[in-house]
Design a protein around this motif. Structure first.
Motif, PDB file in Angstrom:
ATOM      1  N   ARG A  93      31.780   6.411  66.644  1.00 56.21           N
ATOM      2  CA  ARG A  93      32.450   5.107  66.642  1.00 56.21           C
ATOM      3  C   ARG A  93      31.552   4.101  65.930  1.00 56.21           C
ATOM      4  O   ARG A  93      30.390   3.936  66.300  1.00 56.21           O
ATOM      5  N   ILE A  94      32.114   3.468  64.909  1.00 50.50           N
ATOM      6  CA  ILE A  94      31.377   2.491  64.120  1.00 50.50           C
ATOM      7  C   ILE A  94      32.152   1.182  64.141  1.00 50.50           C
ATOM      8  O   ILE A  94      33.345   1.149  63.806  1.00 50.50           O
ATOM      9  N   TYR A  95      31.481   0.129  64.563  1.00 52.36           N
ATOM     10  CA  TYR A  95      32.093  -1.201  64.631  1.00 52.36           C
ATOM     11  C   TYR A  95      31.718  -1.949  63.358  1.00 52.36           C
ATOM     12  O   TYR A  95      30.547  -2.059  63.017  1.00 52.36           O
ATOM     13  N   MET A  96      32.725  -2.434  62.640  1.00 54.10           N
ATOM     14  CA  MET A  96      32.465  -3.158  61.397  1.00 54.10           C
ATOM     15  C   MET A  96      32.841  -4.616  61.586  1.00 54.10           C
ATOM     16  O   MET A  96      33.849  -4.922  62.209  1.00 54.10           O
ATOM     17  N   ARG A  97      31.995  -5.473  61.014  1.00 52.47           N
ATOM     18  CA  ARG A  97      32.268  -6.902  61.101  1.00 52.47           C
ATOM     19  C   ARG A  97      31.802  -7.598  59.828  1.00 52.47           C
ATOM     20  O   ARG A  97      31.000  -7.060  59.071  1.00 52.47           O
ATOM     21  N   LYS A  98      32.322  -8.789  59.635  1.00 52.07           N
ATOM     22  CA  LYS A  98      31.910  -9.607  58.500  1.00 52.07           C
ATOM     23  C   LYS A  98      30.608 -10.301  58.864  1.00 52.07           C
ATOM     24  O   LYS A  98      30.462 -10.824  59.964  1.00 52.07           O
ATOM     25  N   GLY A  99      29.670 -10.292  57.949  1.00 55.62           N
ATOM     26  CA  GLY A  99      28.409 -11.013  58.131  1.00 55.62           C
ATOM     27  C   GLY A  99      28.474 -12.326  57.381  1.00 55.62           C
ATOM     28  O   GLY A  99      29.541 -12.906  57.188  1.00 55.62           O
ATOM     29  N   ALA A 103      28.395 -14.696  54.079  1.00 55.01           N
ATOM     30  CA  ALA A 103      28.860 -14.611  52.685  1.00 55.01           C
ATOM     31  C   ALA A 103      29.616 -13.301  52.456  1.00 55.01           C
ATOM     32  O   ALA A 103      30.598 -13.028  53.122  1.00 55.01           O
ATOM     33  N   GLU A 104      29.133 -12.460  51.538  1.00 51.09           N
ATOM     34  CA  GLU A 104      29.807 -11.198  51.202  1.00 51.09           C
ATOM     35  C   GLU A 104      29.322 -10.024  52.043  1.00 51.09           C
ATOM     36  O   GLU A 104      29.766  -8.897  51.849  1.00 51.09           O
ATOM     37  N   GLN A 105      28.414 -10.284  52.961  1.00 45.82           N
ATOM     38  CA  GLN A 105      27.838  -9.209  53.784  1.00 45.82           C
ATOM     39  C   GLN A 105      28.851  -8.650  54.770  1.00 45.82           C
ATOM     40  O   GLN A 105      29.619  -9.376  55.389  1.00 45.82           O
ATOM     41  N   ARG A 106      28.844  -7.326  54.901  1.00 54.97           N
ATOM     42  CA  ARG A 106      29.585  -6.620  55.940  1.00 54.97           C
ATOM     43  C   ARG A 106      28.557  -5.813  56.714  1.00 54.97           C
ATOM     44  O   ARG A 106      27.568  -5.337  56.144  1.00 54.97           O
ATOM     45  N   VAL A 107      28.782  -5.644  58.007  1.00 60.05           N
ATOM     46  CA  VAL A 107      27.832  -4.924  58.854  1.00 60.05           C
ATOM     47  C   VAL A 107      28.559  -3.782  59.553  1.00 60.05           C
ATOM     48  O   VAL A 107      29.615  -3.982  60.155  1.00 60.05           O
ATOM     49  N   ALA A 108      27.993  -2.593  59.458  1.00 62.90           N
ATOM     50  CA  ALA A 108      28.508  -1.417  60.164  1.00 62.90           C
ATOM     51  C   ALA A 108      27.500  -1.068  61.246  1.00 62.90           C
ATOM     52  O   ALA A 108      26.316  -0.894  60.966  1.00 62.90           O
ATOM     53  N   LYS A 109      27.964  -0.993  62.489  1.00 69.42           N
ATOM     54  CA  LYS A 109      27.081  -0.701  63.614  1.00 69.42           C
ATOM     55  C   LYS A 109      27.528   0.577  64.308  1.00 69.42           C
ATOM     56  O   LYS A 109      28.691   0.702  64.704  1.00 69.42           O
ATOM     57  N   VAL A 110      26.618   1.528  64.435  1.00 68.06           N
ATOM     58  CA  VAL A 110      26.905   2.746  65.186  1.00 68.06           C
ATOM     59  C   VAL A 110      26.947   2.361  66.663  1.00 68.06           C
ATOM     60  O   VAL A 110      25.950   1.926  67.221  1.00 68.06           O
ATOM     61  N   VAL A 111      28.122   2.506  67.273  1.00 71.09           N
ATOM     62  CA  VAL A 111      28.310   2.140  68.672  1.00 71.09           C
ATOM     63  C   VAL A 111      28.168   3.361  69.574  1.00 71.09           C
ATOM     64  O   VAL A 111      27.589   3.286  70.650  1.00 71.09           O
ATOM     65  N   ASP A 112      28.686   4.496  69.100  1.00 71.22           N
ATOM     66  CA  ASP A 112      28.622   5.716  69.901  1.00 71.22           C
ATOM     67  C   ASP A 112      28.596   6.915  68.964  1.00 71.22           C
ATOM     68  O   ASP A 112      29.398   7.000  68.032  1.00 71.22           O
ATOM     69  N   SER A 113      27.649   7.811  69.198  1.00 73.55           N
ATOM     70  CA  SER A 113      27.528   9.002  68.376  1.00 73.55           C
ATOM     71  C   SER A 113      26.719  10.040  69.140  1.00 73.55           C
ATOM     72  O   SER A 113      25.741   9.692  69.800  1.00 73.55           O
ATOM     73  N   PRO A 114      27.109  11.310  69.050  1.00 79.74           N
ATOM     74  CA  PRO A 114      26.328  12.346  69.731  1.00 79.74           C
ATOM     75  C   PRO A 114      25.017  12.674  69.002  1.00 79.74           C
ATOM     76  O   PRO A 114      24.149  13.314  69.569  1.00 79.74           O
TER      77      PRO A 114
END
Length: 196
Positions: free
Chosen positions: A156-162, A164-175
């Motif tokens: 599960r990866i949560y993506m959000r706008k940072g 300016a043009e930045q986007r952030v992908a955060k690993v929320v859950d992974s085995p």
């Protein structure tokens, strides 16, 4: 996904199930041009299906599975998995049926992934978490679909706008991956490195 394996690709086709009318062929063409590929040939290797109800979404997944018997697919995208569930099932009275059908759809996606050795990517929607404001969480949103969605997803990866043009992908859950974040940007060429 269509690049040869020697160039980091999957040497296969892609399937895209569109539930919100957001598929844009011109984006595929621009990304193809970035890699010096024939845009029309690349687009011919992307199977696109538009779903308007949960039932049609399920039928499209079965049809995609049948196509995978004939051709080498390496990627299946469902954008967005929950959009039609939210319109077809409203109110708490239909929640149990909605979650049951969602579980069946997620099980079918897992079966397709394992049977055809294809990566499955589903996008999801988020909603405000009224209880989230009681904590010190900066962004009190939670994914739609509840525990059924959470337990059926491997990564599960949560993506959000940072900024300016930045986007952030955060690993929320992974085995197999620790919780971490990475920045990127979107351009006409597709996903690119974010430069401050």
């Amino acid at each position: 996904v269509q690049l040869p394996m020697s160039q980091g690709g999957g040497a296969g086709k892609a399937a895209y199930i569109d539930t919100e009318g957001t598929f844009r062929p011109e984006r595929i063409k621009a990304i193809a041009a970035r890699y010096n590929l024939d845009p029309e040939a690349v687009l011919d290797n992307v199977l696109v299906g538009r779903a308007f109800t949960v039932d049609s979404q399920m039928e499209l997944l079965h049809a995609v599975g049948a196509k995978m018997v004939e051709d080498p697919y390496k990627l299946l995208i469902v954008d967005s998995i929950m959009a039609l569930f939210r319109t077809d099932f409203t109110g708490r009275g239909e929640l149990a049926e909605r979650q049951q059908k969602l579980g069946q759809m997620m099980a079918l996606l897992k079966k397709i992934s394992e049977e055809f050795n294809v990566a499955v990517v589903v996008t999801n929607q988020v909603m405000s978490d009224p209880g989230g404001g009681m904590t010190f969480v900066v962004d009190p949103k939670k994914p739609v679909g509840g525990h059924v969605m959470a337990h059926a997803s491997t990564q599960r990866i949560y993506m959000r706008k940072g900024k300016a043009e930045q986007r952030v992908a955060k690993v929320v859950d992974s085995p197999c991956l620790p919780e971490a974040e990475a920045s990127f940007a979107l351009s006409d060429d597709g996903v690119v490195d974010y430069k401050e």
